[in-house]
Design a protein around this motif. Structure first.
Motif: not given
Lengths: 418, 305, 349, 476
Positions: D24-25, D33-38, D65-69, D154-159
């Motif tokens: 969920s997180i 990430a989507y909103f920040f990206g926008c 995508i980078w954050c999640g995938l 970390t991976l999600a946040l980092g990417c």
């Protein structure tokens, strides 16, 4: 000339009549099927119950008076039920006769009583009027499926038992009730305790897995093939594959499930996850084909219009074409799901034919599905299972008709919009 | 499902046309079968030119056609003579094809189409309920806009009509009819070596001539042609026109065409239709050289259409 | 906003999916396979067991005795069944196979007796058979009816040809396939019993046991014996529809369907509860189940299941299994097997 | 369940919840990430979107995508490999005596440990080693989960932050997002191929093993089917004949009966509905007919076994025929009913596809309606109808439940519809539901039959599709 014309018109009329009778015949078959199944099954929605005045003897069930749940739940409630029966027929003393008498009560009665007592332990030591399920044979007699006038050896109930039943009826202790057990319980060896609850839960879990896998993948594949795929050999291969897969016998998918999902991946036998995987492979072609047809029917002008105002291919498809094609895709999906719901043969291969009482709670639990339950019951000798089979079929058909009707309505509305 | 409406159309032998009797009686009651000026409260121009002929083959009086609530033709009165080529021209949607289809009751096959008024052929009402559409169509053949050979061999295409109407007793007789029809249609030389190949394998012009051969194989009296050349190139068109020229001595030919040149080349008389009305009828030369009605003139000179 | 809605949807759906996945795939229920004859008894016990205890209800698959042993002896571990039901005793070869695959300690539990009934539709004439009749009618090779000590392929087409006393009716017997214990027992008790009545064949036993067995146990394959699958219920239904056929199945099925089918008497004894219990009915066999000792403390509920099955209220003279047609063992025998189960005495062969 | 048991169960529930929470997180992070990206894209563009290469939402998706995938990938891999790794770790710490156990026993011990870790204590006296192992297992698991949470997040946040940081006005975000999406779509469309490969592989290997035991020629041309090889050494089984011809004949007989019922009725229904019937009748009758196609085959099987077969038997015996209770006729008849809508809807489609101009041409020649249909419409639609019938045949051949419930098991080589026959599908079911082991010729035969069935239906389908394609070309 005129005579010839008459002959030709007669031939025309004949041909028309053939056509009409063909349609009539098909509809007649349908009617026959429904009438015979409903005729056999409607009785299963009622169940004979027996009113007993049970003295909940604390000596028998809780001799130490601890009221401990563990003690209570393993107590001999059967004896309590027997006492209650004995009280109604004090004159029955012979051991054989007693056994015959006790047989009139379903073996499920003691569990019902137990649950009641566990819920209200304060009733211990009191006399409690309680409706318990009657035995399957009594139920059959009440419903007229066992002929009273047959000779004693030809029917499962003996003359004495029928006399007792008549006595119970005259006292108002036997009555047909709405059969909730049928919908809530899992499978059972006793027809009066058997229900489709477990199978229904299994079907829903299986369908859930199927939908979760086949819908997104199917839509994605349809979109790709219809809008993005380059015309090359690989695409051709995929297309041919999908068309063929749509017509592969379902049992072959069962073999696939057995060899790949169970033996290779080591997924558990009889589990909805495997059933769902197999069925989603089966449903996928249906959804892809319906999806493609539906995408194709979106006028190209819309796509072109989107491109013309600067949308990318992907945007044009995702924002304009796909939403317009959605009702068609949904129709295909519902029809595919309906097929999956009714599918039996591949599930036989993956061990979903087993005696499973517990209602499955997750996709890894052992379970059967509705059609397999029908298959199992159809092979059971007790008469009570015959009507339950037909009733289970009625429930299954109801689901299917609702699903198909939704699909038809969706299609109608979809056509109406264009 | 627009096709469905076509298929759904019925030929009902017992009551060939539900409205025809009623309309018929009404016309009789009114006592004058020539013209009604006011239909549905619309202003109707009088048809200019010579409507009547002596001894007509087809004679239409007060013919109106409705598609559902929409009126496509308004009270047409017209005679068509024997052995003449009669052309119908007019802008798209003016009702000329619809009118043509009245002559062999092809409109029966369209479920919401209704025809009122009388069309007499050789003095008999073709919409009368004793007139059978099947035998009517034997007498009134039709060639369509797009060539529509059946997906069978050339021979089978031509033999289809004679066979269902039992025009020949033997296979040889049937073959004779086929050969003769193909010869008449000027196709024989081109196809005699491949009679048993598919009709769909022919070129467009050949296909259309095959359809004409198919039509004349059942010896009709009238041939209706619904823009027979519109899907063809000029060379094929020329061949069809030649063919029409040779057929005129045996048949009455009604042709609907968009090409005024074609009408002027091949027809004896011409009718100009406009928005469901018959505006002007007359000898072709007269119409094209000296149209009487301003609308006709506008159309012919290209100001309209 | 649409995207958020979509994401929320994805979130809920996938959380539902994950929630349904157990963290690890440990087996927490008993898995039972085996004989279709024991199946109705086992399922009744299983159902009771599930209702009266807090354990999950075991899963029962009906695979036939032979198939059951095959699965059972394939090894120890959660992937293999814990218990197999059998309508005959485990054979030496099967026992050895078990040993070879590491299934070393097996607890044998005899649960009672079952007669093998040979029955037909109530609408048809009642049969009274001798074991010899059965052998002659169903064996693949039979002694030449013209006499002498040679064997010929079974020539009999009707029962009357077999024995003039029997009705003139086509031989058509519906029975279980070779994987089933009923079939094994039927071949052993009925066919061999009939086979032995030929003196010269009985003499063969000492000389060439293999040939003797092959002769006495092989059932004909020319269509007179029809394999009707593992499901005995199906045979009952088929008999009801086809009054020319006889069926071979467990007594409990006959008992349940007395209104539809009738049992033929064998050697003049009718298949009855009493006649089977006292041993006068010739074709009756004990029923068993076998337990993997290695699984007992591993799979939850194994001990409790065993004690449920071996309780007096289940397999006793008036237990609920007797109601289903199981013929109880004498009290002494019950006590012996109860103590075996209690002590988890491993089978030795 | 007592209180203590519940306490022991808690870790398990907790662990399950952790995976869920991580997931969920992760999703929430992606949304963020989507909103920040926008927003960042808009900021970079200084409020004027025209300065950007792509729309802001594309930058958002790119970041999401980078954050999640990658994180999702790790999560997925972990869920797959968690159990084996944990098990290995726990086992390696067990005393030597346990480790030296053979695999099956070890497997049992592991099951015990897992059950204990889940709070299910089976035996009264538990081995302290095992209890320790269970504790270890549990602690490993919670450690693993914690590590997983840290790594994944970390991976999600980092990417995600790198992707956000790298957002530039001229970045071709849309193209990249679309390439990824297109890739996903492509992968989805390849699943059909995977399924086919899976089917072929799953039957081919077992079939090869079967054909090592039984020669192909014996299987394909043998006249006797009696798959009863002894399953034990000392059991006296049948001869074990695996000649599939009786099965083919039985399958064909039943399919033939089905086609005899369904083709005329289905075709005539289609003709009536598409050429004669009124619009309103069609609107009612067509969905009703389609119900016949939607009824599950197990229901038809029940109908055939319980109602049709006895009826046919009784009728037959009244007229002096000897009808088996599982006659091919009953199964075939009911299968025919099932296939009617299949034939009719396919024929309906092709009949409707015949151009109206052909009908007009025929009417104009003075043909009656029936003549038009018989001589023009049907011949024109014939290829389509034939291919529809072929598809129906392939369906009849592969149909299982009706024959399993209504047809017999005895492999008679006969063409008499009153006798019992058996079919390929029936044999597959009986061979595989009786004894599930994987090495006897008996079960392997089922796979050989499956291969055969697959091949036959494949050929039928290919022919049908070929005809349809040719036919389409003719009209287009």
């Amino acid at each position: 000339m005129n005579k010839q014309l008459k002959k030709r018109y007669a031939a025309d009329l004949r041909f028309r009549i053939y056509g009409m009778s063909a349609v009539a015949m098909s509809l007649l078959f349908l009617l026959l099927l429904f009438v015979s199944i409903i005729g056999k099954g409607y009785t299963a929605f009622q169940q004979t119950a027996l009113l007993l005045d049970v003295y909940i003897d604390s000596e028998t069930i809780d001799p130490e008076g601890t009221r401990d749940r563990a003690v209570l739940s393993s107590a001999d409630f059967g004896a309590v039920i027997k006492q209650a029966m004995q009280k109604i027929f004090p004159e029955v003393s012979d051991r054989r006769d007693k056994r015959a008498l006790y047989r009139l009560v379903s073996s499920g009665a003691e569990f019902k009583l137990r649950d009641q007592v566990l819920a209200h332990p304060e009733q211990i030591g009191k006399t409690l009027p309680i409706w318990v399920p009657a035995d399957g044979d009594v139920d059959m007699l009440m419903k007229g499926s066992i002929a009273r006038d047959a000779s004693e050896t030809d029917r499962p109930l003996k003359d004495k038992q029928i006399a007792w039943i008549d006595h119970l009826i005259s006292e108002g202790r036997l009555k047909k009730q709405w059969n909730t057990t049928f919908f809530s319980a899992g499978d059972s060896r006793d027809p009066e305790l058997a229900g489709i609850g477990g199978a229904l839960a299994g079907s829903l879990l299986t369908l859930f897995v199927t939908l979760l896998l086949s819908f997104p993948i199917g839509v994605a594949a349809a979109v790709y093939l219809e809008r993005f795929a380059p015309r090359n050999r690989w695409t051709d291969l995929i297309e041919v594959n999908i068309n063929n897969l749509a017509a592969v016998p379902s049992i072959v998918f069962g073999l696939l499930g057995l060899a790949v999902f169970i033996n290779l991946f080591g997924l558990p036998r009889s589990a909805p996850i495997v059933g769902g995987l197999v069925l989603s492979l089966m449903t996928l072609p249906t959804i892809i084909i319906a999806g493609r047809a539906s995408l194709k029917s979106v006028p190209p002008s819309i796509y072109e219009a989107a491109l013309a105002i600067g949308a990318s291919q992907m945007q044009a498809v995702m924002h304009h074409v796909l939403p317009m094609a959605m009702p068609g895709i949904m129709t295909g999906t519902i029809i595919g799901m309906a097929r999956a719901l009714g599918e039996t043969a591949p599930l036989l291969m993956i061990g979903m034919v087993a005696f499973i009482v517990d209602i499955p709670g997750g996709i890894f639990d052992s379970s059967t599905v509705l059609p397999v339950q029908i298959f199992l019951w159809a092979d059971s000798p007790e008469r009570g299972f015959m009507e339950r089979t037909a009733a289970a079929i009625m429930v299954l058909l109801l689901f299917l008709i609702v699903m198909n009707a939704t699909a038809v309505i969706l299609r109608k509305r979809f056509e109406g919009h264009r | 499902m627009k096709k469905e409406e076509h298929i759904m159309g019925k030929i009902e032998p017992a009551i060939p046309f539900p409205n025809s009797r009623f309309v018929h009686q009404q016309t009789l009651k009114r006592g004058r079968a020539i013209r009604s000026d006011q239909i549905a409260g619309q202003e109707i121009q009088e048809t200019v030119g010579e409507i009547r002929l002596d001894d007509p083959r087809l004679s239409c009086r007060d013919v109106s056609v409705f598609y559902g609530d929409k009126q496509a033709l308004r009270g047409i009165n017209l005679d068509i003579g024997r052995h003449e080529v009669f052309a119908m021209i007019g802008p798209s949607g003016c009702g000329k094809s619809t009118f043509l289809r009245c002559f062999n009751r092809m409109n029966d096959t369209i479920s919401n189409c209704r025809v009122t008024g009388t069309i007499m052929m050789d003095g008999r009402d073709i919409n009368h309920n004793e007139t059978d559409p099947v035998s009517l169509r034997v007498r009134v053949g039709m060639v369509f806009q797009k060539p529509n050979p059946f997906p069978k061999s050339i021979w089978e295409n031509v033999a289809f009509g004679p066979r269902i109407h039992h025009l020949a007793k033997t296979k040889e007789g049937l073959h004779e009819i086929v050969v003769k029809s193909l010869q008449q249609a000027g196709l024989w030389d081109e196809v005699k070596d491949r009679l048993h190949q598919a009709g769909l394998g022919l070129s467009g012009g050949q296909q259309q001539r095959l359809c004409i051969a198919r039509t004349i194989a059942i010896h009709p009296e009238v041939i209706l042609m619904d823009e027979p050349c519109s899907a063809l190139d000029p060379i094929a068109t020329g061949k069809i026109e030649e063919l029409i020229n040779t057929l005129r001595k045996d048949y009455t030919i009604c042709i609907v065409t968009h090409s005024m040149q074609q009408a002027s080349r091949i027809s004896d008389r011409t009718a100009y239709f406009h928005l469901g009305n018959l505006v002007e009828v007359g000898e072709t030369k007269k119409i094209f050289i000296n149209p009487l009605h301003p609308l006709t003139e506008d159309y012919i000179t290209g100001r309209l259409g | 906003m649409k995207i958020i809605k979509l994401l929320v949807l994805v979130l809920t759906v996938s959380s539902f999916a994950i929630g349904a996945v157990p963290a690890q795939a440990a087996r927490d229920h008993i898995s039972i396979v085996g004989s279709s004859t024991v199946y109705p008894f086992a399922t009744v016990v299983v159902e009771r067991f599930g209702k009266t205890t807090s354990f999950k209800t075991p899963k029962v698959e009906s695979t036939g005795s032979g198939g059951g042993f095959k699965l059972f002896c394939a090894g120890v571990g959660v992937g293999h069944p814990d218990i197999t039901n059998a309508s005959r005793r485990i054979k030496k070869s099967e026992y050895e196979k078990c040993q070879k695959n590491g299934v070393r300690e097996i607890v044998e539990v005899k649960i009672g007796y079952d007669g093998i009934a040979i029955a037909n539709s109530k609408k048809a004439a009642k049969f009274s058979l001798e074991l010899r009749d059965l052998f002659l009618a169903l064996a693949k090779n039979v002694p030449d009816p013209k006499g002498g000590e040679q064997l010929i392929e079974n020539p009999y087409k009707t029962w009357k040809e077999v024995n003039p006393k029997l009705p003139n009716q086509k031989i058509e017997v519906l029975g279980p396939p070779p994987t089933s214990g009923t079939r094994d027992a039927f071949a052993e008790l009925a066919l061999e019993g009939g086979c032995k009545t030929f003196k010269w064949i009985a003499a063969m036993k000492k000389k060439d046991k293999k040939a003797y067995k092959r002769l006495c146990h092989t059932i004909r394959e020319d269509g007179a014996y029809i394999e009707a699958g593992e499901n005995d219920n199906l045979i009952v239904q088929k008999l009801q529809a086809n009054s020319n056929a006889l069926g071979v199945f467990g007594f409990s099925f006959l008992d349940q369907n007395l209104d539809k089918v009738q049992g033929s008497s064998i050697k003049g004894v009718k298949p009855r509860f009493e006649s089977i219990a006292d041993g006068s009915y010739p074709i009756s066999r004990p029923l068993y189940f076998y337990v993997k000792k290695a699984h007992i403390n591993v799979i939850p509920g194994m001990k409790e299941y065993l004690s449920e099955f071996t309780s007096e209220k289940a397999w006793g003279d008036e237990g609920y299994l007797a109601d289903r047609g199981l013929i109880p063992m004498p009290k002494m025998e019950r006590r012996k097997f109860l103590s075996d189960v209690k002590g988890l005495k491993a089978l030795k062969m | 369940m007592t209180g203590t048991e519940r306490d022991k169960l808690c870790p398990l529930l907790f662990i399950m919840q952790i995976t869920l929470i991580i997931f969920s997180i992760l999703l929430a992070l992606s949304v963020a990430a989507y909103f920040f990206g926008c927003r960042r894209a808009v900021a970079i563009a200084q409020g004027n979107i025209r300065n950007l290469h792509s729309l802001p939402e594309h930058y958002g998706f790119y970041a999401a995508i980078w954050c999640g995938l990658p994180a999702l990938l790790v999560l997925g891999l972990w869920t797959v490999f968690e159990t084996p790794i944990m098990t290995h770790l726990v086992v390696s710490e067990l005393p030597r005596t346990f480790q030296e156990l053979e695999p099956g026993r070890l497997n049992l011990v592991i099951n015990d440990i897992k059950n204990m870790a889940n709070g299910i204590i089976v035996s009264e006296e538990t081995d302290p080693n095992l209890l320790a192992a269970a504790d270890r297992y549990r602690s490993l698991q919670s450690m693993g989960q914690a590590a997983l949470a840290v790594v994944v997040l970390t991976l999600a946040l980092g990417c995600g932050s790198v992707a956000l940081y790298l957002i530039r006005a001229k970045q071709r975000a849309r193209n990249r997002v679309e390439t990824i999406v297109k890739g996903l779509l492509f992968v989805c469309s390849c699943i059909a191929i995977l399924a086919t490969i899976g089917i072929v592989l799953s039957v081919v290997f077992e079939s090869i093993r079967f054909f090592k035991l039984v020669p192909v020629s014996d299987f394909l041309f043998g006249l006797k089917w009696s798959p009863q090889t002894a399953i034990r050494v000392d059991q006296v089984g049948g001869s074990g004949a695996f000649g599939a011809v009786p099965l083919f004949v039985g399958t064909l007989l039943i399919s033939l009966i089905a086609m005899v019922v369904s083709v005329p009725v289905g075709l005539m229904s289609a003709i009536y509905l598409s050429e004669y019937a009124s619009r309103s009748f069609r609107a009612v009758a067509k969905p009703l007919l389609e119900i016949l196609a939607g009824i599950p085959t197990v229901v038809y099987g029940f109908f055939a076994a319980i109602m049709v077969a006895p009826f046919i038997r009784d009728t037959g015996s009244r007229f002096g025929f000897d009808v088996a209770s599982e006659s091919a006729l009953a199964a075939g008849l009911v299968m025919g009913i099932m296939i009617i809508p299949f034939v009719s809807s396919l024929s309906d489609d092709v009949i409707n596809a015949v151009p109206q101009s052909l009908r007009d041409g025929s009417y104009a020649l003075g043909a009656t309606q029936s003549e038009t249909i018989q001589r023009v419409v049907i011949p024109a639609a014939l290829p389509g109808i034939v291919s529809g019938i072929l598809l129906a045949v392939s369906r009849a051949v592969g149909e299982t439940m009706i024959v399993v419930m209504a047809a017999g098991l005895s492999a008679n080589l006969t063409l008499n519809p009153f006798e019992t026959v058996t079919t390929v599908t029936v044999q597959i079911v009986t061979l595989l539901t009786g004894d599930q082991e994987f090495d006897s010729a008996k079960t392997l035969a089922a796979f050989a039959l499956g291969l055969l069935l697959f091949t036959v239906t494949l050929i039928l389908n290919v022919i049908a599709l070929y005809i349809v394609r040719k036919y389409r070309e003719e009209y287009e």
